[in-house]
Design a protein around this motif. Structure first.
Motif, PDB file in Angstrom:
ATOM      1  N   ASP A 127      11.737   4.279   8.616  1.00 22.87           N
ATOM      2  CA  ASP A 127      13.119   3.936   8.302  1.00 22.87           C
ATOM      3  C   ASP A 127      13.148   3.298   6.911  1.00 22.87           C
ATOM      4  OD1 ASP A 127      12.722   1.127   8.416  1.00 22.87           O
ATOM      5  OD2 ASP A 127      13.535   0.940  10.412  1.00 22.87           O
ATOM      6  N   PRO A 128      14.336   3.088   6.341  1.00 30.58           N
ATOM      7  CA  PRO A 128      14.415   2.584   4.963  1.00 30.58           C
ATOM      8  C   PRO A 128      13.685   1.251   4.722  1.00 30.58           C
ATOM      9  CG  PRO A 128      16.536   3.450   5.639  1.00 30.58           C
ATOM     10  CD  PRO A 128      15.659   3.460   6.862  1.00 30.58           C
ATOM     11  N   GLU A 129      13.726   0.331   5.669  1.00 32.05           N
ATOM     12  CA  GLU A 129      13.040  -0.955   5.481  1.00 32.05           C
ATOM     13  C   GLU A 129      11.531  -0.778   5.423  1.00 32.05           C
ATOM     14  OE1 GLU A 129      14.942  -4.648   7.450  1.00 32.05           O
ATOM     15  OE2 GLU A 129      15.353  -2.948   8.795  1.00 32.05           O
ATOM     16  N   ILE A 130      10.998   0.092   6.264  1.00 33.36           N
ATOM     17  CA  ILE A 130       9.564   0.360   6.266  1.00 33.36           C
ATOM     18  C   ILE A 130       9.168   1.032   4.951  1.00 33.36           C
ATOM     19  CG2 ILE A 130       7.728   1.710   7.354  1.00 33.36           C
ATOM     20  CD1 ILE A 130       9.264   1.249  10.049  1.00 33.36           C
ATOM     21  N   VAL A 131       9.964   2.004   4.513  1.00 34.56           N
ATOM     22  CA  VAL A 131       9.689   2.687   3.248  1.00 34.56           C
ATOM     23  C   VAL A 131       9.721   1.690   2.093  1.00 34.56           C
ATOM     24  CG1 VAL A 131      10.541   4.434   1.619  1.00 34.56           C
ATOM     25  CG2 VAL A 131      10.467   4.942   4.068  1.00 34.56           C
ATOM     26  N   ASP A 132      10.710   0.799   2.068  1.00 36.57           N
ATOM     27  CA  ASP A 132      10.821  -0.200   0.996  1.00 36.57           C
ATOM     28  C   ASP A 132       9.601  -1.125   0.953  1.00 36.57           C
ATOM     29  OD1 ASP A 132      13.252   0.802   0.152  1.00 36.57           O
ATOM     30  OD2 ASP A 132      14.455  -0.749   1.130  1.00 36.57           O
ATOM     31  N   LYS A 133       9.188  -1.616   2.105  1.00 40.43           N
ATOM     32  CA  LYS A 133       8.018  -2.509   2.139  1.00 40.43           C
ATOM     33  C   LYS A 133       6.763  -1.756   1.704  1.00 40.43           C
ATOM     34  CE  LYS A 133       5.444  -5.848   4.772  1.00 40.43           C
ATOM     35  NZ  LYS A 133       5.779  -7.180   5.150  1.00 40.43           N
ATOM     36  N   THR A 134       6.626  -0.513   2.156  1.00 44.01           N
ATOM     37  CA  THR A 134       5.463   0.288   1.784  1.00 44.01           C
ATOM     38  C   THR A 134       5.446   0.530   0.275  1.00 44.01           C
ATOM     39  OG1 THR A 134       5.506   1.347   3.960  1.00 44.01           O
ATOM     40  CG2 THR A 134       4.240   2.441   2.249  1.00 44.01           C
ATOM     41  N   LYS A 135       6.600   0.811  -0.312  1.00 40.83           N
ATOM     42  CA  LYS A 135       6.680   1.026  -1.760  1.00 40.83           C
ATOM     43  C   LYS A 135       6.295  -0.242  -2.521  1.00 40.83           C
ATOM     44  CE  LYS A 135      10.789   3.286  -1.700  1.00 40.83           C
ATOM     45  NZ  LYS A 135      12.021   3.853  -2.234  1.00 40.83           N
ATOM     46  N   ARG A 136       6.812  -1.383  -2.071  1.00 38.14           N
ATOM     47  CA  ARG A 136       6.520  -2.648  -2.754  1.00 38.14           C
ATOM     48  C   ARG A 136       5.028  -2.955  -2.710  1.00 38.14           C
ATOM     49  NH1 ARG A 136       5.759  -7.470  -0.946  1.00 38.14           N
ATOM     50  NH2 ARG A 136       6.719  -7.164   1.078  1.00 38.14           N
ATOM     51  N   LEU A 137       4.444  -2.863  -1.518  1.00 37.47           N
ATOM     52  CA  LEU A 137       3.011  -3.131  -1.394  1.00 37.47           C
ATOM     53  C   LEU A 137       2.178  -2.069  -2.108  1.00 37.47           C
ATOM     54  CD1 LEU A 137       2.784  -4.344   2.319  1.00 37.47           C
ATOM     55  CD2 LEU A 137       2.495  -5.721   0.246  1.00 37.47           C
ATOM     56  N   GLY A 138       2.663  -0.831  -2.114  1.00 32.79           N
ATOM     57  CA  GLY A 138       1.966   0.238  -2.815  1.00 32.79           C
ATOM     58  C   GLY A 138       1.838  -0.056  -4.296  1.00 32.79           C
TER      59      GLY A 138
ATOM     60  N   LYS B 252      -9.367   3.205  -5.000  1.00 30.73           N
ATOM     61  CA  LYS B 252      -9.913   4.195  -5.926  1.00 30.73           C
ATOM     62  C   LYS B 252      -9.335   5.576  -5.604  1.00 30.73           C
ATOM     63  CE  LYS B 252     -14.380   6.124  -7.283  1.00 30.73           C
ATOM     64  NZ  LYS B 252     -15.818   6.019  -7.055  1.00 30.73           N
ATOM     65  N   LYS B 253      -9.333   5.917  -4.313  1.00 29.82           N
ATOM     66  CA  LYS B 253      -8.783   7.177  -3.827  1.00 29.82           C
ATOM     67  C   LYS B 253      -8.116   6.932  -2.493  1.00 29.82           C
ATOM     68  CE  LYS B 253     -11.209  11.338  -4.880  1.00 29.82           C
ATOM     69  NZ  LYS B 253     -12.397  12.191  -4.596  1.00 29.82           N
ATOM     70  N   ARG B 254      -6.991   7.634  -2.264  1.00 34.57           N
ATOM     71  CA  ARG B 254      -6.270   7.481  -1.004  1.00 34.57           C
ATOM     72  C   ARG B 254      -5.892   8.834  -0.436  1.00 34.57           C
ATOM     73  NH1 ARG B 254      -1.404   3.719  -1.386  1.00 34.57           N
ATOM     74  NH2 ARG B 254      -1.587   3.829   0.853  1.00 34.57           N
ATOM     75  N   ALA B 255      -6.025   8.950   0.873  1.00 37.79           N
ATOM     76  CA  ALA B 255      -5.636  10.162   1.600  1.00 37.79           C
ATOM     77  C   ALA B 255      -4.798   9.748   2.802  1.00 37.79           C
ATOM     78  CB  ALA B 255      -6.877  10.925   2.055  1.00 37.79           C
ATOM     79  N   ILE B 256      -3.894  10.648   3.194  1.00 33.88           N
ATOM     80  CA  ILE B 256      -3.018  10.339   4.322  1.00 33.88           C
ATOM     81  C   ILE B 256      -2.854  11.582   5.192  1.00 33.88           C
ATOM     82  CG2 ILE B 256      -0.906  10.869   3.027  1.00 33.88           C
ATOM     83  CD1 ILE B 256       0.367   8.395   4.504  1.00 33.88           C
ATOM     84  N   ILE B 257      -2.799  11.379   6.487  1.00 31.05           N
ATOM     85  CA  ILE B 257      -2.481  12.472   7.400  1.00 31.05           C
ATOM     86  C   ILE B 257      -1.202  12.119   8.150  1.00 31.05           C
ATOM     87  CG2 ILE B 257      -4.823  13.371   7.618  1.00 31.05           C
ATOM     88  CD1 ILE B 257      -5.072  11.902  10.229  1.00 31.05           C
TER      89      ILE B 257
ATOM     90  N   THR C 157       5.310   4.125  -7.237  1.00 34.41           N
ATOM     91  CA  THR C 157       4.235   3.137  -7.147  1.00 34.41           C
ATOM     92  C   THR C 157       3.072   3.391  -8.097  1.00 34.41           C
ATOM     93  OG1 THR C 157       3.065   4.357  -5.423  1.00 34.41           O
ATOM     94  CG2 THR C 157       4.717   2.723  -4.714  1.00 34.41           C
ATOM     95  N   GLY C 158       2.985   4.594  -8.642  1.00 33.08           N
ATOM     96  CA  GLY C 158       1.833   4.921  -9.473  1.00 33.08           C
ATOM     97  C   GLY C 158       0.612   5.290  -8.648  1.00 33.08           C
ATOM     98  N   ASN C 159       0.778   5.439  -7.342  1.00 24.44           N
ATOM     99  CA  ASN C 159      -0.314   5.855  -6.463  1.00 24.44           C
ATOM    100  C   ASN C 159      -0.489   7.367  -6.568  1.00 24.44           C
ATOM    101  OD1 ASN C 159      -1.276   3.674  -4.250  1.00 24.44           O
ATOM    102  ND2 ASN C 159       0.804   3.232  -4.924  1.00 24.44           N
TER     103      ASN C 159
END
Length: 118
Positions: A57-68, A77-82, A99-101
């Protein structure tokens, strides 16, 4: 164990397991734990995140972006997601841009682990 270290072909990978999480507070707590683990690591992490079936949801996305931007991009160094398909892939593109990720989506854990150690 939601945040753990796994080994793949002799390399250490931090595994952030959000699979099937539906409770927003549980997701927030896990994001905070993830950020703290990253900060304590000293950097250069290989990171695998599983978000299959996770609430979004938008709040989760916002927090993830901020921490990202503030934490994840600094220590990884490297990140992967499934678990990123359909609309979530578009969200991921935006997340990476903001985020620059350079978080790469994969279909399976094995593909993601192979990418991380390459």
């Amino acid at each position: 164990m939601p945040i753990s270290f796994i080994e793949h072909q002799g390399k250490k990978i931090i595994f952030c397991d959000f699979k099937e999480m539906k409770d927003k507070q549980q997701i927030f707590d896990q994001l905070d734990e993830m950020a703290e683990t990253f900060k304590q690591s000293g950097g250069n992490l290989l990171v695998l995140t599983d978000v299959r079936g996770t609430k979004n949801d938008p709040e989760i996305v916002d927090k993830t972006k901020r921490l990202g931007k503030e934490v994840f991009s600094v220590y990884a160094k490297k990140r992967a997601i499934i678990g990123m398909d359909g609309l979530r892939k578009l969200i991921l593109k935006g997340y990476n841009a903001i985020t620059g990720n350079d978080l790469k989506p994969f279909s399976t854990i094995e593909e993601a682990k192979d990418y991380l150690i390459s």
